[in-house]
Every structure is written in structure tokens, then in C-alpha cells.
Write a protein that holds these residues in place. Structure first.
Motif, PDB file in Angstrom:
ATOM      1  N   GLY A  15      35.534  36.857  28.554  1.00  0.00           N
ATOM      2  CA  GLY A  15      36.327  36.077  29.515  1.00  0.00           C
ATOM      3  C   GLY A  15      37.354  35.199  28.800  1.00  0.00           C
ATOM      4  N   LYS A  16      37.767  35.632  27.613  1.00  0.00           N
ATOM      5  CA  LYS A  16      38.757  34.856  26.838  1.00  0.00           C
ATOM      6  C   LYS A  16      40.049  34.670  27.625  1.00  0.00           C
ATOM      7  N   GLY A  17      40.489  35.757  28.302  1.00  0.00           N
ATOM      8  CA  GLY A  17      41.737  35.701  29.067  1.00  0.00           C
ATOM      9  C   GLY A  17      41.678  34.619  30.126  1.00  0.00           C
ATOM     10  N   LYS A  18      40.594  34.604  30.881  1.00  0.00           N
ATOM     11  CA  LYS A  18      40.463  33.594  31.933  1.00  0.00           C
ATOM     12  C   LYS A  18      40.488  32.192  31.334  1.00  0.00           C
ATOM     13  N   ALA A  39      42.735  44.964  22.897  1.00  0.00           N
ATOM     14  CA  ALA A  39      42.272  43.865  23.738  1.00  0.00           C
ATOM     15  C   ALA A  39      42.633  44.124  25.194  1.00  0.00           C
ATOM     16  N   GLY A  40      41.804  43.634  26.084  1.00  0.00           N
ATOM     17  CA  GLY A  40      42.114  43.667  27.511  1.00  0.00           C
ATOM     18  C   GLY A  40      41.668  42.341  28.088  1.00  0.00           C
ATOM     19  N   HIS A  41      42.614  41.488  28.428  1.00  0.00           N
ATOM     20  CA  HIS A  41      42.282  40.149  28.909  1.00  0.00           C
ATOM     21  C   HIS A  41      42.674  40.034  30.381  1.00  0.00           C
ATOM     22  N   THR A  42      41.695  39.732  31.218  1.00  0.00           N
ATOM     23  CA  THR A  42      41.916  39.713  32.665  1.00  0.00           C
ATOM     24  C   THR A  42      42.094  38.293  33.176  1.00  0.00           C
ATOM     25  N   LEU A  43      43.137  38.096  33.949  1.00  0.00           N
ATOM     26  CA  LEU A  43      43.409  36.791  34.554  1.00  0.00           C
ATOM     27  C   LEU A  43      43.496  36.986  36.061  1.00  0.00           C
ATOM     28  N   LEU A 331      28.059  32.926  34.521  1.00  0.00           N
ATOM     29  CA  LEU A 331      26.750  32.393  34.908  1.00  0.00           C
ATOM     30  C   LEU A 331      26.373  32.926  36.281  1.00  0.00           C
ATOM     31  N   ASP A 332      27.381  33.082  37.138  1.00  0.00           N
ATOM     32  CA  ASP A 332      27.160  33.538  38.517  1.00  0.00           C
ATOM     33  C   ASP A 332      26.513  34.916  38.578  1.00  0.00           C
ATOM     34  N   VAL A 333      26.708  35.720  37.542  1.00  0.00           N
ATOM     35  CA  VAL A 333      26.143  37.077  37.560  1.00  0.00           C
ATOM     36  C   VAL A 333      24.609  37.013  37.542  1.00  0.00           C
ATOM     37  N   LEU A 411      32.337  25.761  31.480  1.00  0.00           N
ATOM     38  CA  LEU A 411      31.529  26.775  32.175  1.00  0.00           C
ATOM     39  C   LEU A 411      32.420  27.515  33.150  1.00  0.00           C
ATOM     40  N   SER A 412      32.242  28.832  33.233  1.00  0.00           N
ATOM     41  CA  SER A 412      33.034  29.614  34.175  1.00  0.00           C
ATOM     42  C   SER A 412      32.093  30.233  35.195  1.00  0.00           C
ATOM     43  N   THR A 413      32.475  30.131  36.468  1.00  0.00           N
ATOM     44  CA  THR A 413      31.546  30.547  37.519  1.00  0.00           C
ATOM     45  C   THR A 413      32.106  31.626  38.450  1.00  0.00           C
TER      46      THR A 413
HETATM   47  P1  GDP Z   1      38.259  39.092  27.613  1.00  0.00           P
HETATM   48  O1  GDP Z   1      38.554  40.361  26.924  1.00  0.00           O
HETATM   49  O2  GDP Z   1      37.356  38.218  26.819  1.00  0.00           O
HETATM   50  O3  GDP Z   1      39.491  38.363  28.075  1.00  0.00           O
HETATM   51  O4  GDP Z   1      37.452  39.476  28.915  1.00  0.00           O
HETATM   52  P2  GDP Z   1      37.819  40.661  29.962  1.00  0.00           P
HETATM   53  O5  GDP Z   1      38.927  40.182  30.821  1.00  0.00           O
HETATM   54  O6  GDP Z   1      37.968  41.951  29.264  1.00  0.00           O
HETATM   55  O7  GDP Z   1      36.459  40.776  30.763  1.00  0.00           O
HETATM   56  C1  GDP Z   1      35.907  39.690  31.449  1.00  0.00           C
HETATM   57  C2  GDP Z   1      35.742  40.071  32.926  1.00  0.00           C
HETATM   58  O8  GDP Z   1      34.937  39.114  33.567  1.00  0.00           O
HETATM   59  C3  GDP Z   1      37.058  40.088  33.668  1.00  0.00           C
HETATM   60  O9  GDP Z   1      36.996  41.057  34.675  1.00  0.00           O
HETATM   61  C4  GDP Z   1      37.120  38.685  34.291  1.00  0.00           C
HETATM   62  O10 GDP Z   1      37.894  38.644  35.483  1.00  0.00           O
HETATM   63  C5  GDP Z   1      35.673  38.453  34.592  1.00  0.00           C
HETATM   64  N1  GDP Z   1      35.234  37.057  34.525  1.00  0.00           N
HETATM   65  C6  GDP Z   1      35.659  36.072  33.692  1.00  0.00           C
HETATM   66  N2  GDP Z   1      34.926  34.933  33.897  1.00  0.00           N
HETATM   67  C7  GDP Z   1      34.045  35.221  34.877  1.00  0.00           C
HETATM   68  C8  GDP Z   1      32.998  34.479  35.520  1.00  0.00           C
HETATM   69  O11 GDP Z   1      32.725  33.319  35.214  1.00  0.00           O
HETATM   70  N3  GDP Z   1      32.278  35.140  36.485  1.00  0.00           N
HETATM   71  C9  GDP Z   1      32.518  36.422  36.831  1.00  0.00           C
HETATM   72  N4  GDP Z   1      31.771  36.976  37.766  1.00  0.00           N
HETATM   73  N5  GDP Z   1      33.497  37.162  36.247  1.00  0.00           N
HETATM   74  C10 GDP Z   1      34.231  36.557  35.283  1.00  0.00           C
END
Ligand code: GDP
Ligand code: IMO
Ligand code: MG
Length: 429
Positions: A15-18, A39-43, A331-333, A411-413
Motif C-alpha cells: 500500500g505504498k502508493g496509497k 512496481a504497481g502503486h494504486t491510488l 487492517l480491515d481485511v 494506519l490504513s483502513t
Molecule cells: P503498493 O505496490 O505498495 O503501492 O501496493 P499496491 O497498490 O500494489 O497494492 C495494495 C492494494 O491494496 C491496492 O489495491 C490498494 O488500493 C489497496 N489498499 C491499500 N491500503 C488499503 C487498506 O488499508 N485496506 C484495503 N482493503 N485495501 C488497501
């Protein structure tokens, strides 16, 4: 301490992107310093989801993005990504993105070699992203890489192609793969050069000025410590150093510029690709984590392997990666699971250890020892303060802090940008 460096503390996709997107509101410049478009970072911002591979995540917030010299850049992939985000309303220009003139390029022959070698490995595949990352770093270290600045000098590119093709066509032919033609490659590179060259500059100079002016720099790591070429589960790793120290060498700044090191870890574990994964769950619980966490590779689309939180590995990542605070995500997972497990040690050939040794045999033999923790009823999803968390969820977080020997400072939820609990602002540390 004005700067912050974000790195992965597990095997990537934490969750680095977030987190970088969230922190970028407090920074002025966001810098990628290693890795490439593996890398694939999701926002997730409102209704829009950005999947970034090479572009620094801060661009989405309108912050200046810098791609440092430690990154390997596939210019065709970069231009495609710039075009893709443009369709989402994000315009990238040389005013918003700067690229290190001394960064090495990924050429079309690199993914070809990456894939041909993976195919030849058979059962011993690493499970790379097939994007040519490893071969491009090999060429950089072998001193034959074409770099961004070379694109302004066609004769330099032509001369380097001779040396590159001598090496790579021999290998490709030996592996039974198609070889490359010099003129074709030269034409391709020269065709894209006018779009890449305007972004190029000595970014170290801009960063040095920014640092001396006290502007906040956020360094965005890719991959993670357990994929680090030295400190990870070698050879099942990526081809760059992913630890925080690389933020300095990969951008041309002093080690002290790295600032506060924030490690990102999921509240459980995942891994894409092959290699040791002591806490992997191949049962229904593993499947449940994968389904609830939507654990599919951002780049590869492959299902991620899932398992319990491994405090041994994250503690090791804290030490070797230089992590001062942890952002715990997803954490929500874990909501609604009646019982959770945390790995607190391994048994390897009858001996109890609290680190993952380097030898592959020992890594494969590592049997996790678990501590069981009661789960929680109720939801953590979308929580934005500690007070919104069930008491038992807080207990889980506290136990992780003790075991990994680092405080949880964020913390990310949920995937959504603002579903984040700030415990301590890393820029104020
Ligand atoms: P990165 O490579 O570290 O940036 O992570 P990715 O984007 O490849 O994968 C993380 C995934 O988890 C993405 O789909 C995010 O949208 C999602 N994500 C990030 N933080 C959270 C969270 O706190 N809860 C949930 N359920 N999903 C999250
Ligand atoms: P982010 O930044 C997860 C993995 C690949 C493979 C190994 C080597 O999104 O966290 P490579 O193509 O780098 O030579 O592949 O590393 N890998 C990642 N896994 N997240 C990533 O990036 C990854 N980048 C590479 O799956 O096992
Ligand atoms: Mg990812």
C-alpha cells in the motif's frame, strides 16, 4: 526532520502508493529512487483509481515528481503511462516531472531476455514481472547501459547498441529467442527521444537546492525489503536495493537527506512470484484473505500468495531497512476473523531462531511458530481515528509494534485516500 522515505517492509504491494499519495499533501517533491515499471502503486481518490508504475505518486496531488538515477526507465512504458493518466485528467509535463539524466534505460531487448531466461529456468522460475528490470540493472553495472542523457546524442546510442547487441543477441540466440536489429532499435529510440529529452536534467542539483531551501522531499520506494537484492530472499528478489539508504544514492543526495523512514506493512502477508514464504496459507483462510484483500498483482494480474503476519521478517526489515515507524495497512481485511496468528519465530532443523537465515535450504526449512490472538467483531473499515477501532484490533496493532520493535505511526483502513489514521506525523519527527 524535513524529509520522509517510504519503503515496503514485506514482499511488496503493502500500500505504498496509497500512503505516499496521502503523505504527499505535506510534501513539495516526490522522488522515485529505485526499481522500474515492475512496481504497481494504486491510488484511490474518490471515483478515480490510478495505477502508477513509473510515475511518482505525488503527481496526482499536483506535486513535482522526480525519477531518480537509481530507477531503470523503459521510455516506451513511461510515455504510455503518461498517455494513460492523461485520459484520467492528469497531465504530466516537464514542469511537473523531471527525470535524472543519468538514469539507465530499459530497451526492448531487456524484457525479451527476462522472459527467455525465465522460460529456460523451468521449475526454478523467479516469477519476475517480465519487464526487463533485472537485465537492465545488469547492463548498468556492466557499464554498457544507454542512459537518458544519451538520447540527445544519436552517435552515442549507436555505439552503445553495438556493444549491447554483441552481448545480448548472442545470449538470445543461445536461448532460442528472436534477436534484435540495430537499426530497428536505433529508430525506435530516436523516435521517442524528442518526447523524453525535455524531461531530463541533473536532478541532484534541483534536489540539493530544494533541500537547502528546507523544502520537504518525500521518497517513494518500490518493491520491499524482502525483495532487496542483498537483504531479501535471494535469489527470489528484484534486482535493486530497496532499503531506505537507496533513496540517497538513487537520487544523488546525502544519506542524511533520507529523513524519517516509514516502512509499510500489511496486517498480514502477501507475495507475488516464487520464493520462500514461511507463513503462507494454502487453505481456506489464505483464500479468504486473498478474496477480501483483492490480492491480485497490479502489474501481473497474478493472484498473490497470502499468509499470516510474519513479525520475524518485518522485524528484520525494520533493522536492515532502517525503518523508524511503521504504516500498517489493510487492517480491515482481518475484520470478522475469529482468530488471528502472528509468527514470532521459526523452527529450523530443530533450532528456534528469530531471523530468516540467508541459506536457501534453511529458508525453505523454516517452520513458523505462531502466537494466536483473538479477532474482533465489528468493523475497522474506513476508521479515521484510533477511537473508531475495536479494542481487540488495537491490541493486535500493539502486539505487532512490540514484536517488530517499531511504533505504528500510521494506519490504513481502506483503499480510499482519507481512510487513514495518523498517529505521528513523520514529517514532524
Ligand atoms: P503498493 O505496490 O505498495 O503501492 O501496493 P499496491 O497498490 O500494489 O497494492 C495494495 C492494494 O491494496 C491496492 O489495491 C490498494 O488500493 C489497496 N489498499 C491499500 N491500503 C488499503 C487498506 O488499508 N485496506 C484495503 N482493503 N485495501 C488497501
Ligand atoms: P510494488 O512496488 C510485488 C517481484 C516479482 C518477482 C520478483 C522479481 O508494487 O510493491 P522483477 O520483475 O522485479 O525482476 O521480479 O519481484 N516484484 C514485486 N512484487 N510488488 C512489486 O512492486 C514488485 N516488483 C517486483 O513478482 O517475484
Ligand atoms: Mg504494487
Amino acid at each position: 526532520m524535513p524529509n520522509v522515505t517510504v519503503i515496503g517492509a514485506q514482499w511488496g504491494d503493502e500500500g505504498k502508493g496509497k500512503v505516499v499519495d496521502w503523505l504527499a499533501s505535506r510534501a513539495e517533491i516526490v522522488v522515485r529512487f529505485q526499481g522500474g515499471h515492475n512496481a504497481g502503486h494504486t491510488l484511490v481518490v474518490g471515483n478515480e483509481t490510478y495505477k502508477l508504475s513509473l510515475l511518482p505518486s505525488g503527481l496526482v496531488r499536483g506535486k513535482l515528481g522526480i525519477i531518480g538515477n537509481g530507477v531503470v526507465i523503459d521510455p516506451e512504458a513511461l510515455l504510455a503511462e503518461i498517455d494513460k493518466v492523461h485520459t484520467q485528467g492528469l497531465t504530466v509535463t516537464p514542469r511537473t516531472l523531471r527525470i535524472a539524466e543519468n538514469a539507465s534505460l530499459i530497451l526492448p531487448l531487456h524484457p525479451a531476455i527476462d522472459r527467455a531466461r525465465e522460460a529456460a529456468r523451468g521449475a526454478r522460475q523467479i516469477g519476475t514481472t517480465g519487464r526487463g528490470i533485472g537485465p537492465a540493472y545488469e547492463d548498468k553495472v556492466a557499464r554498457r547501459a544507454i542512459r537518458v542523457a544519451d538520447l540527445a546524442e544519436p552517435e552515442t546510442v549507436a555505439a552503445k547498441l553495438d556493444e549491447l547487441l554483441l552481448h545480448h543477441n548472442t545470449l538470445l540466440a543461445g536461448l532460442g529467442a528472436a534477436t534484435f536489429d540495430k537499426q530497428d532499435l536505433l529508430d525506435r529510440l530516436m523516435a521517442l527521444a524528442p518526447r523524453i529529452v525535455p524531461y531530463a536534467e541533473p536532478v541532484w542539483e534541483r534536489l540539493d537546492e530544494a533541500r537547502r531551501a528546507g523544502r520537504r522531499i518525500l521518497f517513494e520506494g518500490a518493491q520491499a525489503v524482502m525483495l532487496d537484492v542483498d537483504h531479501g530472499t535471494y535469489p527470489y528478489v528484484t534486482s535493486s536495493n530497496t532499503v531506505a539508504a537507496t533513496a540517497a544514492s538513487g537520487s544523488g543526495l546525502a544519506p542524511a537527506a533520507v529523513g524519517f523512514v516509514l516502512g509499510i506493512a500489511k496486517a498480514y502477508s502477501t507475495r507475488v512470484g516464487a520464493g520462500p514464504f514461511p507463513t503462507e496459507l494454502t487453505d481456506a483462510t489464505g483464500k479468504l484473505l486473498g478474496d477480501r484483500g483483492a490480492e491480485f498483482g497490479t502489474v501481473t494480474g497474478r493472484r498473490r500468495r497470502c499468509g499470516w503476519f510474519d513479525a520475524v521478517l518485518v522485524r528484520q526489515a525494520v533493522k536492515v531497512g532502517g525503518i523508524q515507524g511503521l504504516a500498517l495497512t489493510k487492517l480491515d481485511v482481518l475484520d470478522g476473523l475469529s482468530e488471528l496468528k502472528i509468527c514470532t519465530g521459526y523452527r529450523i532443523n530443530g533450532e528456534r531462531v528469530r531471523r530468516l537465515p540467508a541459506a536457501p535450504g534453511a529458508q525453505a526449512a523454516a517452520e513458523p511458530e505462531y502466537e494466536t490472538i483473538e479477532g474482533w467483531e465489528g468493523s475497522t473499515r474506513g476508521a479515521r481515528t484510533y477511537a473508531d477501532l475495536p479494542a481487540q484490533a488495537v491490541k493486535y496493532v500493539r502486539r505487532i509494534e512490540e514484536l517488530v520493535e517499531a511504533p505504528v505511526t500510521l494506519l490504513s483502513t481502506s483503499p480510499e485516500r482519507d481512510d487513514t489514521i495518523l498517529v505521528r506525523d513523520p514529517f514532524e519527527d
